[in-house]
Structures are given as structure tokens and as C-alpha cells.
Design a protein around this motif. Structure first.
Motif, PDB file in Angstrom:
ATOM      1  N   UNK A  50      -1.371  -0.888 -15.716  1.00 64.33           N
ATOM      2  CA  UNK A  50      -0.612   0.329 -15.424  1.00 64.33           C
ATOM      3  C   UNK A  50      -1.400   1.239 -14.487  1.00 64.33           C
ATOM      4  N   UNK A  51      -0.681   1.982 -13.684  1.00 70.05           N
ATOM      5  CA  UNK A  51      -1.293   3.022 -12.883  1.00 70.05           C
ATOM      6  C   UNK A  51      -2.157   2.551 -11.732  1.00 70.05           C
ATOM      7  N   UNK A  52      -1.820   1.408 -11.143  1.00 68.39           N
ATOM      8  CA  UNK A  52      -2.635   0.917 -10.027  1.00 68.39           C
ATOM      9  C   UNK A  52      -2.585   1.879  -8.845  1.00 68.39           C
ATOM     10  N   UNK A  53      -1.517   2.662  -8.762  1.00 68.19           N
ATOM     11  CA  UNK A  53      -1.365   3.602  -7.645  1.00 68.19           C
ATOM     12  C   UNK A  53      -2.341   4.770  -7.730  1.00 68.19           C
ATOM     13  N   UNK A  54      -2.774   5.136  -8.951  1.00 68.34           N
ATOM     14  CA  UNK A  54      -3.647   6.291  -9.102  1.00 68.34           C
ATOM     15  C   UNK A  54      -5.021   6.060  -8.491  1.00 68.34           C
ATOM     16  N   UNK A  55      -5.459   4.820  -8.444  1.00 69.47           N
ATOM     17  CA  UNK A  55      -6.799   4.514  -7.928  1.00 69.47           C
ATOM     18  C   UNK A  55      -6.793   4.245  -6.423  1.00 69.47           C
TER      19      UNK A  55
ATOM     20  N   UNK B 122       0.838  -1.209   0.000  1.00 69.11           N
ATOM     21  CA  UNK B 122       0.000   0.000   0.000  1.00 69.11           C
ATOM     22  C   UNK B 122       0.872   1.259   0.000  1.00 69.11           C
ATOM     23  N   UNK B 123       1.911   1.237   0.808  1.00 68.65           N
ATOM     24  CA  UNK B 123       2.783   2.402   0.909  1.00 68.65           C
ATOM     25  C   UNK B 123       3.564   2.634  -0.394  1.00 68.65           C
TER      26      UNK B 123
ATOM     27  N   UNK C 288     -12.229   2.391  -1.538  1.00 69.26           N
ATOM     28  CA  UNK C 288     -11.978   1.724  -0.272  1.00 69.26           C
ATOM     29  C   UNK C 288     -10.841   0.727  -0.485  1.00 69.26           C
ATOM     30  N   UNK C 289     -10.037   0.526   0.547  1.00 62.73           N
ATOM     31  CA  UNK C 289      -8.853  -0.316   0.394  1.00 62.73           C
ATOM     32  C   UNK C 289      -9.183  -1.717  -0.104  1.00 62.73           C
ATOM     33  N   UNK C 290     -10.231  -2.340   0.451  1.00 64.18           N
ATOM     34  CA  UNK C 290     -10.557  -3.705   0.039  1.00 64.18           C
ATOM     35  C   UNK C 290     -10.985  -3.763  -1.424  1.00 64.18           C
ATOM     36  N   UNK C 291     -11.690  -2.703  -1.885  1.00 64.22           N
ATOM     37  CA  UNK C 291     -12.111  -2.666  -3.288  1.00 64.22           C
ATOM     38  C   UNK C 291     -10.918  -2.447  -4.198  1.00 64.22           C
ATOM     39  N   UNK C 292     -10.005  -1.617  -3.745  1.00 66.23           N
ATOM     40  CA  UNK C 292      -8.798  -1.381  -4.545  1.00 66.23           C
ATOM     41  C   UNK C 292      -7.954  -2.644  -4.647  1.00 66.23           C
TER      42      UNK C 292
END
Length: 258
Positions: A77-82, A39-40, A87-91
Motif C-alpha cells: 500500500x501507498x507506493x505513491x507516497x514514497x 510514474x504519473x 531517486x526514481x530508480x530506487x523507488x
């Protein structure tokens, strides 16, 4: 990127599957046991980031490969943008779905590269399909799935009926003899979903739906199921029938002989 691709010299189905399992294990770690670190690392302030699973059962978050076309298929690509917009579990679930897609792409990339034939590709897919998906592991659905119900064979053993409309017997009696029709069992532990699964089956005689507390028998000729009471067959009598013919099929046989 060299780190994401990793050295790979496998040429067999088993080696490609081993590579798949290693990458899968690494990505599962990122999304479960190492989730805080993952996550970080997915900082939305950074550029397009990807989650890579490595054959060594490790993972890394990094920029996509600069070479075009890349050595391997690239993950989402770009998983960090979302990350901060969900919500964390959805991400995590979203990343898991894309990770499953990437793993399949990599495995079948190797299959194409190494010239796997139809049977090899089928075997590779079957081996992969035996494992829970990353999405199932991350969301916990793999734990909720009930054990697959065994298919029931007809008494002549010729065909397996995946939708066999027979109530589930106890653990010690799940296997039905090839020379016997499925018998009624008094099982207080019958799951409610068993009736839901088989409830769309109708008796070939009366047209009523399947019920878990009734004895059913299948015709070996037309493969239609009947209430035992509708065709006047009891469980005790069924034990001595080697090949059951329903009234319609019995009548057709007699007319053909005439």
C-alpha cells in the motif's frame, strides 16, 4: 477489487503458473516500458495506491480492495507516497521487490485454495524460480548474471559435485566422461571468477588452494580433491583410471583386507 483479482478458474499448477506469468508481465511493463505513465499515476497527493498485475499481462494503479478480508492478497500500500522522496530508480526497485513478494503470495494463495499437495507446490515454485524476478529485470541484474557453471561428475558417475574444483574446459569439452577424471585444459578464456569460486578448496595432500592452471583429480571414495602432482597422477594416466582411490583410501583398503 474485481479488476485486480480478475476472473480465475484455474485448478492446475500450469494454470496458476500461467496466471503468475500474466501478472508478472503486466507489472514489468509498468516498471519498464510504461514507466512514465506509471510514474504519473502514482501521484503522492492521492490516497494509498497499489500496483496490480493482471492475468491479461496488463497493469493498473488503484486503491486497495475495500472488502475485508480481500479476495486476493493485496500488494504493498501507498507506493505513491514514497515516489518523490527517493531517486526514481530506487523507488522503482522498491516497488519491484514488493511486486515480487505479492506475485508469490497470490500464486501460493491459489495453491492453498485449490489444495495443491507438497509436490505440486514444489513444482509451482520451481517453475516460478526459473524466471528472473521483477527486481532483477528492473535493476538490470539479470543481464549481468553469468551463465551457471555446469556441475562436474566423478568418474564413476555416482555423485554430482556442485563445487567441483576443476578448471572450465572449452565449450566443446565441458562434458567429462564418466570413466575419466577431469583433465587439465589450456583455456585462455578462463574467467577470473572461476578461481574465486573454487579458491576455497584445498588439496588433500599439500593443503594448497585451487589454481586454475593445475590438474586436479578427485578420489571416488572420500571425494577429496588432490593436485595431480601430489598424488603422482598425470592427465594421461588419469584417462585410463576407472575408479581413482587416493593414497589414504588405498591404504585403508589394504589394511581392511589384511
Amino acid at each position: 477489487m474485481e479488476g485486480a483479482a480478475g476472473p480465475y478458474n484455474g485448478r492446475s499448477v500450469e494454470e496458476v503458473f500461467k496466471d503468475f506469468k500474466g501478472r508478472r508481465a503486466g507489472m514489468i511493463k509498468a516498471l519498464t516500458t510504461d514507466v512514465e505513465e506509471f510514474y504519473q499515476q502514482c501521484d503522492p497527493e492521492k490516497e494509498n495506491l497499489c500496483l496490480y498485475g493482471l492475468p491479461s499481462e496488463t497493469w493498473e494503479v488503484n486503491l486497495p480492495a475495500e472488502e475485508v478480508p480481500p479476495e486476493l492478497p493485496e500488494p504493498a500500500l501507498g507506493i505513491n507516497f514514497a515516489r518523490d522522496g527517493m531517486q526514481e530508480k530506487d523507488w522503482l526497485s522498491l516497488v519491484a521487490v514488493h511486486s515480487d513478494a505479492w506475485l508469490l503470495a497470490v500464486a501460493f494463495y491459489f495453491g492453498a485454495r485449490f489444495g495443491f499437495e507438497k509436490n505440486d507446490r514444489r513444482r509451482l515454485f520451481n517453475m516460478i524460480n526459473e524466471l528472473p524476478t521483477i527486481f532483477e529485470v528492473v535493476t538490470g541484474t539479470v543481464k549481468k548474471q553469468t551463465k551457471e557453471k555446469p556441475s562436474v561428475t566423478n568418474h564413476n558417475g555416482n555423485k554430482s559435485k556442485p563445487n567441483a574444483k576443476v578448471q572450465r574446459a572449452s565449450e566443446s569439452q565441458t562434458k567429462v566422461s564418466k570413466l575419466q577424471p577431469p583433465l587439465k585444459e589450456e583455456d585462455d578464456t578462463l574467467d577470473e571468477d572461476d578461481e574465486e569460486e573454487h579458491g576455497d578448496t584445498l588439496c588433500g595432500a599439500c593443503g594448497e588452494n585451487y589454481a586454475s592452471d593445475e590438474f586436479w583429480i578427485c578420489c571416488d571414495i572420500c571425494e577429496i580433491w588432490f593436485h595431480g602432482k601430489c598424488v603422482k597422477i598425470t592427465p594421461a594416466r588419469a584417462e585410463h583410471i576407472k575408479q581413482y582411490k587416493c593414497p589414504s583410501c588405498s591404504g585403508s583398503t589394504k589394511r581392511a583386507r589384511a
